[in-house]
Design a protein around this motif. Structure first.
Motif, PDB file in Angstrom:
ATOM      1  N   ARG A 132       0.829  -1.207   0.000  1.00 36.39           N
ATOM      2  CA  ARG A 132       0.000   0.000   0.000  1.00 36.39           C
ATOM      3  C   ARG A 132       0.863   1.256   0.000  1.00 36.39           C
ATOM      4  NH1 ARG A 132      -3.198  -3.124   3.562  1.00 36.39           N
ATOM      5  NH2 ARG A 132      -2.215  -2.172   5.391  1.00 36.39           N
ATOM      6  N   LEU A 133       1.938   1.238   0.769  1.00 33.06           N
ATOM      7  CA  LEU A 133       2.836   2.391   0.823  1.00 33.06           C
ATOM      8  C   LEU A 133       3.539   2.596  -0.517  1.00 33.06           C
ATOM      9  CD1 LEU A 133       4.383   1.792   4.350  1.00 33.06           C
ATOM     10  CD2 LEU A 133       2.686   3.528   3.727  1.00 33.06           C
ATOM     11  N   LEU A 134       3.906   1.508  -1.182  1.00 35.82           N
ATOM     12  CA  LEU A 134       4.527   1.615  -2.501  1.00 35.82           C
ATOM     13  C   LEU A 134       3.559   2.210  -3.513  1.00 35.82           C
ATOM     14  CD1 LEU A 134       6.667   1.150  -4.642  1.00 35.82           C
ATOM     15  CD2 LEU A 134       5.967  -1.259  -4.747  1.00 35.82           C
ATOM     16  N   GLU A 135       2.321   1.721  -3.516  1.00 31.90           N
ATOM     17  CA  GLU A 135       1.344   2.259  -4.465  1.00 31.90           C
ATOM     18  C   GLU A 135       1.102   3.743  -4.216  1.00 31.90           C
ATOM     19  OE1 GLU A 135      -2.975   1.221  -6.462  1.00 31.90           O
ATOM     20  OE2 GLU A 135      -2.217  -0.025  -4.827  1.00 31.90           O
ATOM     21  N   GLU A 136       1.006   4.136  -2.947  1.00 33.84           N
ATOM     22  CA  GLU A 136       0.824   5.552  -2.622  1.00 33.84           C
ATOM     23  C   GLU A 136       2.005   6.384  -3.112  1.00 33.84           C
ATOM     24  OE1 GLU A 136       0.249   5.688   1.578  1.00 33.84           O
ATOM     25  OE2 GLU A 136      -1.702   4.677   1.498  1.00 33.84           O
ATOM     26  N   PHE A 137       3.214   5.881  -2.921  1.00 32.03           N
ATOM     27  CA  PHE A 137       4.413   6.601  -3.362  1.00 32.03           C
ATOM     28  C   PHE A 137       4.393   6.787  -4.876  1.00 32.03           C
ATOM     29  CE2 PHE A 137       8.713   6.668  -5.042  1.00 32.03           C
ATOM     30  CZ  PHE A 137       9.332   7.637  -4.264  1.00 32.03           C
ATOM     31  N   LEU A 138       4.084   5.729  -5.605  1.00 29.48           N
ATOM     32  CA  LEU A 138       4.090   5.807  -7.061  1.00 29.48           C
ATOM     33  C   LEU A 138       3.020   6.763  -7.577  1.00 29.48           C
ATOM     34  CD1 LEU A 138       4.673   2.034  -7.906  1.00 29.48           C
ATOM     35  CD2 LEU A 138       6.307   3.909  -8.211  1.00 29.48           C
ATOM     36  N   VAL A 139       1.830   6.689  -7.017  1.00 33.99           N
ATOM     37  CA  VAL A 139       0.745   7.572  -7.450  1.00 33.99           C
ATOM     38  C   VAL A 139       1.089   9.031  -7.145  1.00 33.99           C
ATOM     39  CG1 VAL A 139      -1.665   8.205  -7.042  1.00 33.99           C
ATOM     40  CG2 VAL A 139      -1.045   5.799  -7.314  1.00 33.99           C
ATOM     41  N   GLU A 140       1.601   9.296  -5.944  1.00 34.85           N
ATOM     42  CA  GLU A 140       1.987  10.659  -5.586  1.00 34.85           C
ATOM     43  C   GLU A 140       3.148  11.164  -6.431  1.00 34.85           C
ATOM     44  OE1 GLU A 140       2.490  11.382  -1.373  1.00 34.85           O
ATOM     45  OE2 GLU A 140       0.976   9.866  -0.903  1.00 34.85           O
ATOM     46  N   SER A 141       3.914  10.242  -7.002  1.00 34.39           N
ATOM     47  CA  SER A 141       5.044  10.610  -7.857  1.00 34.39           C
ATOM     48  C   SER A 141       4.638  10.745  -9.322  1.00 34.39           C
ATOM     49  CB  SER A 141       6.159   9.570  -7.729  1.00 34.39           C
ATOM     50  OG  SER A 141       6.631   9.499  -6.386  1.00 34.39           O
ATOM     51  N   GLY A 142       3.356  10.569  -9.631  1.00 37.75           N
ATOM     52  CA  GLY A 142       2.861  10.811 -10.975  1.00 37.75           C
ATOM     53  C   GLY A 142       2.658   9.586 -11.837  1.00 37.75           C
ATOM     54  N   PHE A 143       2.653   8.402 -11.244  1.00 32.47           N
ATOM     55  CA  PHE A 143       2.471   7.164 -12.001  1.00 32.47           C
ATOM     56  C   PHE A 143       1.129   6.520 -11.672  1.00 32.47           C
ATOM     57  CE2 PHE A 143       6.994   7.855 -11.291  1.00 32.47           C
ATOM     58  CZ  PHE A 143       7.473   7.832 -12.583  1.00 32.47           C
ATOM     59  N   GLU A 144       0.662   5.684 -12.579  1.00 26.48           N
ATOM     60  CA  GLU A 144      -0.571   4.919 -12.364  1.00 26.48           C
ATOM     61  C   GLU A 144      -0.218   3.459 -12.138  1.00 26.48           C
ATOM     62  OE1 GLU A 144      -4.470   3.328 -14.887  1.00 26.48           O
ATOM     63  OE2 GLU A 144      -3.223   4.942 -15.714  1.00 26.48           O
ATOM     64  N   VAL A 145      -0.734   2.875 -11.086  1.00 20.21           N
ATOM     65  CA  VAL A 145      -0.510   1.457 -10.813  1.00 20.21           C
ATOM     66  C   VAL A 145      -1.700   0.682 -11.390  1.00 20.21           C
ATOM     67  CG1 VAL A 145      -0.206  -0.307  -9.043  1.00 20.21           C
ATOM     68  CG2 VAL A 145       0.862   1.948  -8.761  1.00 20.21           C
ATOM     69  N   VAL A 146      -1.456   0.012 -12.500  1.00 22.42           N
ATOM     70  CA  VAL A 146      -2.501  -0.754 -13.171  1.00 22.42           C
ATOM     71  C   VAL A 146      -2.870  -1.986 -12.354  1.00 22.42           C
ATOM     72  CG1 VAL A 146      -3.096  -2.033 -15.266  1.00 22.42           C
ATOM     73  CG2 VAL A 146      -1.758   0.084 -15.427  1.00 22.42           C
ATOM     74  N   HIS A 147      -1.856  -2.651 -11.827  1.00 16.28           N
ATOM     75  CA  HIS A 147      -2.071  -3.831 -10.985  1.00 16.28           C
ATOM     76  C   HIS A 147      -0.828  -4.041 -10.142  1.00 16.28           C
ATOM     77  CE1 HIS A 147      -3.573  -7.689  -9.643  1.00 16.28           C
ATOM     78  NE2 HIS A 147      -2.441  -8.271 -10.006  1.00 16.28           N
ATOM     79  N   LEU A 148      -1.017  -4.554  -8.923  1.00 16.46           N
ATOM     80  CA  LEU A 148       0.099  -4.850  -8.030  1.00 16.46           C
ATOM     81  C   LEU A 148      -0.083  -6.249  -7.469  1.00 16.46           C
ATOM     82  CD1 LEU A 148       1.716  -2.489  -5.422  1.00 16.46           C
ATOM     83  CD2 LEU A 148       1.253  -4.866  -4.849  1.00 16.46           C
ATOM     84  N   HIS A 149       0.995  -7.027  -7.515  1.00 17.96           N
ATOM     85  CA  HIS A 149       0.958  -8.406  -7.024  1.00 17.96           C
ATOM     86  C   HIS A 149       2.146  -8.627  -6.106  1.00 17.96           C
ATOM     87  CE1 HIS A 149      -0.099 -12.671  -7.140  1.00 17.96           C
ATOM     88  NE2 HIS A 149       1.180 -12.945  -7.304  1.00 17.96           N
ATOM     89  N   GLY A 150       1.915  -9.139  -4.885  1.00 19.73           N
ATOM     90  CA  GLY A 150       2.994  -9.346  -3.921  1.00 19.73           C
ATOM     91  C   GLY A 150       3.051 -10.762  -3.404  1.00 19.73           C
ATOM     92  N   LEU A 151       4.217 -11.136  -2.872  1.00 20.80           N
ATOM     93  CA  LEU A 151       4.429 -12.480  -2.336  1.00 20.80           C
ATOM     94  C   LEU A 151       4.118 -12.592  -0.854  1.00 20.80           C
ATOM     95  CD1 LEU A 151       7.810 -13.463  -4.078  1.00 20.80           C
ATOM     96  CD2 LEU A 151       5.503 -14.261  -4.645  1.00 20.80           C
ATOM     97  N   GLY A 152       4.016 -11.475  -0.146  1.00 20.85           N
ATOM     98  CA  GLY A 152       3.694 -11.515   1.275  1.00 20.85           C
ATOM     99  C   GLY A 152       4.858 -11.880   2.174  1.00 20.85           C
ATOM    100  N   LEU A 153       6.087 -11.558   1.762  1.00 26.62           N
ATOM    101  CA  LEU A 153       7.270 -11.868   2.563  1.00 26.62           C
ATOM    102  C   LEU A 153       7.724 -10.627   3.333  1.00 26.62           C
ATOM    103  CD1 LEU A 153       9.343 -13.830  -0.117  1.00 26.62           C
ATOM    104  CD2 LEU A 153       7.743 -14.753   1.566  1.00 26.62           C
ATOM    105  N   GLU A 154       8.289 -10.842   4.519  1.00 28.09           N
ATOM    106  CA  GLU A 154       8.799  -9.694   5.267  1.00 28.09           C
ATOM    107  C   GLU A 154      10.223  -9.885   5.782  1.00 28.09           C
ATOM    108  OE1 GLU A 154       7.169 -10.335   9.800  1.00 28.09           O
ATOM    109  OE2 GLU A 154       5.934  -9.138   8.446  1.00 28.09           O
TER     110      GLU A 154
END
Length: 241
Positions: A132-154
């Motif tokens: 969620r933080l990555l998507e917010e960063f990208l959108v605020e930086s002027g990009f559109e996130v068409v789709h995001l897929h994660g593995l759930g690792l920390e």
């Protein structure tokens, strides 16, 4: 005549402070790299909070070692507090080292710009809170996130253990929901070993693939005024500077 190569300092997440393989594979013939480790254990906001204040200190240590530029080689470390804090982080690195500085987040956004890519499909190893933080960063930086897929690792060690086949499948899974609407595939996280799989996915998907690990090296050497071109790594390294 001096044969000394210019030197880039890397601030890396693992405590071991080893130079990642990608900068060496791409530019080891013309640049020396040294690294210091933050000691990040988990890729979570709490984990980042526990180490991020050391970035200034480590920038000073690298400057004392004679580097000519400094890069923070951790994407989520530099995006998790948003673009405003990211800019402050770069200023801290520059101020404490007295040198040009960049981050993986800065390098990947410059790579998107190099292709004119605005609509991104994003593949990550992260848990949902970091995604969620990555998507917010990208959108605020002027990009559109068409789709995001994660593995759930920390855990850092789990991310470093992701195989090449798992990486390829991650990229392909992320692209399934894009329906041809993406300008580029972004594989986030410098801990994912993407040198080989980037070119494979570009051939299969026919779009640029920007990975943190490769773009981070590209952005770091360009701080020295050097070309980002290289003989491996995919489309990004074929561009004229």
């Amino acid at each position: 005549m001096s044969t000394l190569k210019p030197k880039v300092g890397l601030i890396v997440p693992p405590a071991s402070g080893e130079v990642p393989p990608e900068p060496l594979a791409l530019y080891g013939d013309k640049v020396d790299f040294v690294a210091v480790g933050l000691g990040l254990g988990k890729l979570t906001p709490e984990g980042y909070d526990g180490v991020i204040e050391r970035v200034g200190e480590l920038s000073r240590i690298l400057a004392a070692d004679g580097v000519q530029a400094v890069s923070l080689m951790g994407t989520s470390l530099s995006f998790y507090r948003g673009p405003k804090y990211h800019a402050q982080l770069v200023e801290i690195m520059q101020s404490e080292s007295g040198l040009p500085a960049t981050t993986m987040s800065d390098s990947v956004t410059k790579a998107f710009d190099a292709f004119g890519a605005k609509r991104l499909v994003v593949a990550t190893p992260y848990v949902s809170s970091v995604n969620r933080l990555l998507e917010e960063f990208l959108v605020e930086s002027g990009f559109e996130v068409v789709h995001l897929h994660g593995l759930g690792l920390e855990r850092v060690e789990d991310i470093l253990a992701v195989s090449q086949d798992e990486l390829r499948q991650l990229g392909l899974e992320a692209m399934k929901s894009a329906k041809g609407e993406a300008d580029a595939l972004f594989i986030s996280c410098g801990g994912l070993r993407t040198e080989v799989v980037t070119s494979e996915l570009e051939s299969e998907l026919n779009i640029p693939v920007i990975s943190s690990a490769l773009a981070g090296a590209w952005g770091a050497v360009r701080l020295l005024g050097l070309s980002g071109r290289a003989d491996t790594g995919g489309k990004l390294f074929m561009l004229d500077d």
